[in-house]
Design a protein around this motif. Structure first.
Motif, PDB file in Angstrom:
ATOM      1  N   MET A 462      15.969 -14.642  43.633  1.00 35.10           N
ATOM      2  CA  MET A 462      14.938 -13.568  43.989  1.00 35.10           C
ATOM      3  C   MET A 462      14.333 -13.996  45.289  1.00 35.10           C
ATOM      4  N   THR A 463      13.721 -15.101  45.423  1.00 37.07           N
ATOM      5  CA  THR A 463      13.028 -15.658  46.543  1.00 37.07           C
ATOM      6  C   THR A 463      13.998 -15.643  47.586  1.00 37.07           C
ATOM      7  N   ASN A 464      15.046 -16.374  47.638  1.00 41.55           N
ATOM      8  CA  ASN A 464      15.919 -16.388  48.496  1.00 41.55           C
ATOM      9  C   ASN A 464      16.259 -14.939  49.343  1.00 41.55           C
ATOM     10  N   GLU A 465      16.810 -14.157  48.381  1.00 43.92           N
ATOM     11  CA  GLU A 465      17.100 -12.678  48.790  1.00 43.92           C
ATOM     12  C   GLU A 465      15.783 -12.269  49.453  1.00 43.92           C
ATOM     13  N   ALA A 466      14.877 -12.227  48.987  1.00 42.84           N
ATOM     14  CA  ALA A 466      13.690 -11.538  49.648  1.00 42.84           C
ATOM     15  C   ALA A 466      13.594 -11.887  51.118  1.00 42.84           C
ATOM     16  N   TYR A 467      13.678 -13.352  51.390  1.00 42.19           N
ATOM     17  CA  TYR A 467      13.452 -13.733  52.537  1.00 42.19           C
ATOM     18  C   TYR A 467      14.916 -13.276  53.454  1.00 42.19           C
ATOM     19  N   SER A 468      16.047 -13.571  52.882  1.00 41.03           N
ATOM     20  CA  SER A 468      17.192 -13.091  53.706  1.00 41.03           C
ATOM     21  C   SER A 468      17.089 -11.613  54.131  1.00 41.03           C
ATOM     22  N   ASP A 469      16.671 -10.745  53.009  1.00 38.47           N
ATOM     23  CA  ASP A 469      16.426  -9.259  53.217  1.00 38.47           C
ATOM     24  C   ASP A 469      15.439  -9.076  54.414  1.00 38.47           C
ATOM     25  N   SER A 470      14.522  -9.800  54.316  1.00 39.92           N
ATOM     26  CA  SER A 470      13.397  -9.561  55.494  1.00 39.92           C
ATOM     27  C   SER A 470      13.993  -9.989  56.815  1.00 39.92           C
ATOM     28  N   LEU A 471      14.991 -10.803  56.961  1.00 38.82           N
ATOM     29  CA  LEU A 471      15.726 -11.071  58.281  1.00 38.82           C
ATOM     30  C   LEU A 471      16.590  -9.746  58.797  1.00 38.82           C
ATOM     31  N   VAL A 472      17.396  -9.417  57.791  1.00 32.19           N
ATOM     32  CA  VAL A 472      18.231  -8.401  57.732  1.00 32.19           C
ATOM     33  C   VAL A 472      17.572  -7.131  58.484  1.00 32.19           C
ATOM     34  N   ASN A 473      16.487  -6.662  57.598  1.00 31.73           N
ATOM     35  CA  ASN A 473      15.841  -5.539  57.940  1.00 31.73           C
ATOM     36  C   ASN A 473      14.697  -5.582  59.013  1.00 31.73           C
ATOM     37  N   LYS A 474      14.334  -6.900  59.191  1.00 35.93           N
ATOM     38  CA  LYS A 474      13.224  -7.300  60.179  1.00 35.93           C
ATOM     39  C   LYS A 474      12.070  -6.544  59.811  1.00 35.93           C
TER      40      LYS A 474
END
Length: 829
Positions: A462-474
Motif C-alpha cells: 500500500m505504501t509503495n503504491e501510494a509513492y509510485s502513484d504520486s510519481l505517475v500522477n504528479k
C-alpha cells in the motif's frame, strides 16, 4: 510425346497395364500401408488406436506394437484444443469426406512435433462406418520456417515503424515514381491516410519550386546509388517543413527502387537562428553578469569582466597579467594550486572550491570558484566563475541554527523529514526519522529499500503504491501506515510526500515527513471503540432515548424513540415539547420533574405518552438529570420502552386463561400429526433407490442414506466426516470438479455426472444434483447431493451412440427427490 500421338491399340495397352497395377496394389494393401511415406493409423470410433504403420510409430519414436490400444488424446499436446467432435461426427456419418487440421503431438521422449492430420473414414463391406484412417505428416520444419518468416516480417515492420522521421520506398520506372511502402510516421507527419499515400509520386511531396532539385537528386541516385539533400517536405495541409532526405538505390533485374528516410530539421534551423542571437548576446551577458568571470591561461589572467572591479575594488588593468592565486587569501592558496595542477594532469577534482578573496582594501570576500578547463586560442586555459557567497554563508549559519531548532521541534512533535534524490538515487533522513524507526544513523544506511523493509509487511505494498502513484500522477500524497521495528514493536506513522519534476515530467526529488502518531491512533481506536459501542447501543437498542433541555424541548432521539412515537425521522421529532406533545398528564410530569431535581434520577416510572397520531401508549421510563459545572440542571435524558402490549396482554391474559387448556390440547394433536409426517418422509428417503448425501459447507459428510452403502460399499459410519473424494476415480478432469464447486458456492444448483470408484475398486457412473442449503441468515451451511447410478445406461449409450449426452428429462424424478430432501432437512433443523 503426348497421348494424342498414340494409336488406339497403344492407349488400350497402357490402360490395361494401369488396371493390372491398380489390382496388384489392391491385392497388396499391407505392402502399401507399411511402405507409405507418411504415418498412417487406424483409429476406432472411441479414439483407440487399432493399427499403425512403421512411419507413424517412427514419428513418435516408438514401436508400432506399443501404440496399439492407446488413445489418440494420450499422444496429443495438452495445450492444443481437442479435435471438434461435431466435425469428427460428420466424417463418421459421411457428411465430410475428410477432416484436415494442424496440431502438435508428444513423442515418447516427451519432445514435441507439429503434424498435418488428415482424418477419413473406412467403411465395412456393408457400407457402414468401420474405423477412421488417420494420416500424419511431420511439418515441424515447415511450421518453424513459417513462424520464423512471420517473426522476421513482424521485426521488419516494427523496425521500419520505429525509425525516426519518415521512411519511404519508391519504385522507379523511367521518369515515373510510385510510393509502395512507408512507415506509420509518414502518415502522421504528412497528414495523408493509407489509401491516399498508396500510389503517390515523390513529386507530390514537394513544391513546384523544388521539383528541379528533386529530379536532379533522382538522376544522381540512379547514377551514384545514393543521394542526400535538404528540402521542404510539403504536407497535405500545404505546410512546408524543412527535412534532410537520404536515399539509396535498390535494383532487382529490370526494376529499380528508391529506399530512404527523411528527418525533420526545422528545430535545427531554429537552433541556428537562436545560436546567432545567442552569440550576439554573449558579450552583453558576460559583461553584465553578477558573477565574476576570469580567463586564466599559462599562469596569468588574460580577461576579467567588470564585476571583478566592483567586488574586489581593483581596476581590470591591475588584474590582467597577474596570477589569480595572488588575490586568494594565503590559507586557501595551497589547496587551489594543488587542484589546478591535478586538473591539468587529468585527475578528477571538484569543480567548485570555496575560498576567501582579498579585496584591494584588504577586507575579505567569501566566494565560490567554479573552474572549467577550456581551449582558448588553441591552448589550455581555465574559465573561472567567481560568485559572492557572503550572504549565503550568513544564511547557512542561520540555517544551521534553524536546523538545530527544527531538530528540537521534531523531537517534541515526533516528526522527522526525509529527502530522496531520484537522480543520484540517494536518501537522507533527519535524526528524528532514525529515532522513529528505532535505528542509529552510524549503523544504518538510509535507502528506499531499507525504508520499505521497516514498514509492516501488511502495509508495504500500500505504501509503495501510494509513492509510485504520486510519481505517475504528479500529485502529493498523505498516508497512514504501520512500522514493524526490529524488536517487534508496532508503530503508526502518518507520512506526507511531494515530488518535483523536470520539464519532461521526469521525477527529480521527493521530500516527505514522517510523524509518529502511535499514541494518537491508540487513543482514537479506544475512543472509536467506545463511540462505536455507544452508537451501536444508541442505534440498535429497542428502548427509546430522548434528550431535552430544561424547557422540555427535544434535542436528540434514537431510531427506537422515533419508531415508538410514530415519527418518520429525527428532524420531525426534534424541537417538539415534552410537555405539550409527549406527556398526556401535566400533573404527572410536574411530579416526575420535582423528584428528578431532588434525586437526579427517576427509575422504572410508568407513564402515558402521546404518539404523533395522538394515540396514547403505556411506557416505562428511566430519567436522568444533566447538570453543569455549577451543579445546575441544564437538561434531561432518559430511556423508555413501550409496554402497551404488555399492559394489554395482562388484560387479555385474563380472558384466555379459561381457554388455555383447550389450546394446549389442540396444539398437542397438531404436533403428533406433524411427527407422523416427518416419520413418513424419513422412511421415504431411507427406502429410496437414489443416493442421498448431506455435507457441511467444507464438504465433510454428515448424513448418507442406506442406498449410499448399497451403491458404494461404504457403511454410514465409514462415510461419516469423510469427504466425497473417497469416491474419486481420477478419471475426470480437475476443471469438472472446479466448475461444480464454483456453482454451488455461488448458491446455485449444479447438475452433472461423475465417474466414481466404489470401496472394492469398481468404477461406476453417477448422475448428481447438488444443492446448497441456507440458514436463517441466508448463509450456506450444507450441501445436499441426490445421485443416481447410471452405469448401465452409460454403457448402453456408448454402444448405441458414441457422443450422446445425458437427457434432461430423466432429471425430473431427481428434482422432486432433492426438493423432498431439502424439506426433510428443514424439518430436522
Amino acid at each position: 510425346m503426348s497421348y494424342s500421338d498414340l494409336t488406339k491399340e497403344e492407349l488400350i495397352a497402357i490402360v490395361e497395364k494401369l488396371e493390372r497395377e491398380r489390382k496388384d496394389l489392391r491385392d497388396r494393401p499391407e505392402l502399401t500401408f507399411e511402405q507409405a511415406a507418411v504415418g498412417i493409423a487406424f483409429v476406432s470410433g472411441k479414439g483407440e488406436i487399432i493399427k499403425v504403420n512403421n512411419k507413424f510409430a517412427q514419428l513418435f519414436g516408438t514401436d508400432p506394437v506399443d501404440m496399439i490400444s492407446s488413445n489418440v488424446n494420450d499422444i496429443s499436446h495438452p495445450d492444443d484444443p481437442n479435435i471438434d467432435n461435431s466435425e469428427v461426427r460428420k466424417v463418421w456419418t459421411g457428411e465430410l469426406d475428410e477432416l484436415e487440421i494442424k496440431k502438435r503431438y508428444i513423442k515418447k521422449d516427451k519432445s514435441v512435433f507439429w503434424a498435418n492430420l488428415t482424418l477419413s473414414l473406412a467403411k465395412s463391406a456393408k457400407n457402414e462406418p468401420n474405423y477412421f484412417i488417420a494420416v500424419l505428416q511431420d511439418i515441424t520444419e515447415k511450421k518453424s520456417a513459417e513462424d520464423n518468416f512471420f517473426k522476421e516480417r513482424q521485426f521488419t515492420d516494427k523496425l521500419i515503424n520505429s525509425l525516426p522521421g519518415i521512411f519511404y520506398l519508391y519504385s522507379i520506372d523511367g521518369n515515373e515514381t510510385q510510393l509502395i511502402k512507408w512507415n506509420k510516421n509518414h502518415e502522421k507527419v504528412t497528414g495523408y491516410s493509407t489509401e491516399e499515400l498508396r500510389g503517390m509520386t515523390v513529386f507530390d511531396f514537394f513544391s513546384k519550386k523544388e521539383s528541379p532539385a528533386i529530379r536532379a537528386a533522382l538522376n544522381n541516385i540512379i547514377k551514384k546509388g545514393k543521394v542526400a539533400i535538404e528540402a521542404n517536405l510539403k504536407l497535405k495541409s500545404g505546410e512546408l517543413i524543412p527535412h534532410y532526405f537520404e536515399g539509396h538505390l535498390l535494383s532487382d533485374i529490370d526494376e529499380y527502387f528508391f529506399l530512404g528516410v527523411g528527418l525533420d530539421i526545422s528545430e535545427q534551423y531554429k537552433a541556428q537562428k537562436v545560436l546567432r542571437k545567442s552569440e550576439e548576446k554573449y558579450a552583453a551577458v558576460v559583461e553584465n553578469s553578477n558573477d565574476g568571470i576570469v580567463i586564466h591561461k599559462a599562469g596569468r589572467v588574460i580577461y576579467v569582466n567588470p564585476i571583478v572591479e566592483k567586488e574586489l575594488g581593483y581596476d581590470p588593468k591591475e588584474v590582467i597579467g597577474k596570477d589569480l592565486t595572488d588575490f586568494i587569501a594565503p590559507e586557501y592558496q595551497k589547496i587551489v594550486a594543488q587542484r589546478v595542477m591535478d586538473r591539468l594532469l587529468g585527475k578528477s577534482v571538484p569543480k567548485i572550491t570555496i575560498v576567501d578573496l582579498v579585496r584591494k582594501d584588504t577586507s575579505r570576500l567569501s566566494v565560490e570558484l567554479n573552474t572549467s578547463l577550456i581551449k582558448y586560442e588553441g591552448e589550455k586555459a581555465f574559465l573561472v566563475t567567481i560568485r559572492d557567497i557572503t550572504e549565503r554563508k550568513i544564511a547557512e549559519s542561520k540555517l544551521r541554527e534553524s536546523e538545530s531548532k527544527l531538530k528540537e521541534a521534531q523531537e517534541i512533535a515526533k516528526i522527522g523529514h526525509w529527502v530522496l534524490d531520484l537522480v543520484e538515487n540517494s536518501l537522507e533522513w533527519s535524526d528524528e526519522v532514525y529515532r522513529i524507526f528505532g535505528l542509529k544513523p552510524q549503523g544504518f544506511k538510509a535507502t528506499y529499500e531499507a525504508f520499505l523493509d521497516n514498514i509492516h509487511p501488511d502495509d508495504r505494498d500500500m505504501t509503495n503504491e501510494a509513492y509510485s502513484d504520486s510519481l505517475v500522477n504528479k500529485k502529493p500524497y498523505e498516508i497512514v501506515h504501520r512500522l514493524k521495528l526490529k524488536d517487534g514493536t508496532i508503530k503508526y506513522v502518518i507520512e506526507k510526500c511531494e515530488s518535483t519534476f523536470d520539464k519532461n515530467g521526469e521525477p527529480l526529488r521527493s521530500v516527505g515527513t514522517v510523524q509518529d502518531i502511535t499514541k494518537q491512533i491508540e487513543f482514537e481506536n479506544k475512543l472509536k471503540a467506545s463511540e462505536e459501542k455507544f452508537r451501536r447501543i444508541f442505534e440498535t437498542t429497542q428502548d427509546g432515548y430522548l434528550l431535552a433541555d430544561i424547557e422540555g424541548n427535544l434535542g436528540s432521539a434514537n431510531p427506537s424513540a422515533i419508531r415508538i412515537l410514530g415519527y418518520n425521522n429525527e428532524e420531525e421529532l426534534i424541537g417538539k415539547s415534552l410537555g405539550r406533545d409527549i406527556y398526556t398528564d401535566d400533573k404527572q410530569r410536574e411530579k416526575t420533574l420535582k423528584e428528578l431535581f431532588i434525586n437526579d434520577k427517576v427509575l422504572n416510572r410508568e407513564l402515558i405518552f402521546r404518539k404523533k397520531n395522538k394515540d396514547e401508549i403505556y411506557v416505562e421510563c428511566n430519567i436522568q438529570a444533566i447538570r453543569n459545572t455549577q451543579g445546575e440542571v441544564i437538561a434531561t435524558e432518559g430511556t423508555f420502552r413501550d409496554i402497551t402490549k404488555r399492559k394489554l396482554a395482562e388484560e387479555e391474559l385474563k380472558k384466555y386463561q379459561n381457554n388455555l387448556e383447550g389450546l394446549v390440547k389442540e396444539r398437542t394433536i397438531e404436533l403428533e400429526k406433524s411427527h407422523k409426517e416427518n416419520l413418513k418422509l424419513s422412511k421415504a428417503i431411507d427406502h429410496s433407490y437414489a443416493t442421498v448425501v448431506i455435507t457441511d459447507k467444507d464438504g465433510n459428510i454428515e448424513y448418507v442414506n442406506p442406498n449410499f452403502t448399497r451403491t458404494t460399499g461404504y457403511s454410514a459410519d465409514e462415510a461419516m466426516n469423510q469427504n466425497p473424494r473417497i469416491l474419486k476415480s481420477n478419471q475426470m478432469s480437475q476443471s469438472h470438479y472446479k466448475e461444480m464447486w464454483d456453482t454451488i458456492l455461488a448458491g446455485e444448483i449444479w447438475k452433472g455426472d461423475f465417474i466414481n470408484k466404489k470401496k472394492n475398486g469398481d468404477i461406476y457412473w453417477e448422475s448428481a444434483i447438488i444443492s446448497p442449503f441456507y440458514n436463517e441468515k441466508n448463509e450456506i451451511t450444507h450441501f445436499v447431493a441426490v445421485k443416481e447410478d447410471i452405469t448401465k445406461r452409460k454403457r448402453a449409450e456408448e454402444e448405441l451412440e458414441l457422443f450422446k449426452t445425458f437427457p434432461i428429462h430423466q432429471l425430473k424424478d431427481l428434482a422432486w427427490l432433492i426438493w423432498m430432501v431439502i424439506f426433510f432437512i428443514k424439518i430436522m433443523h
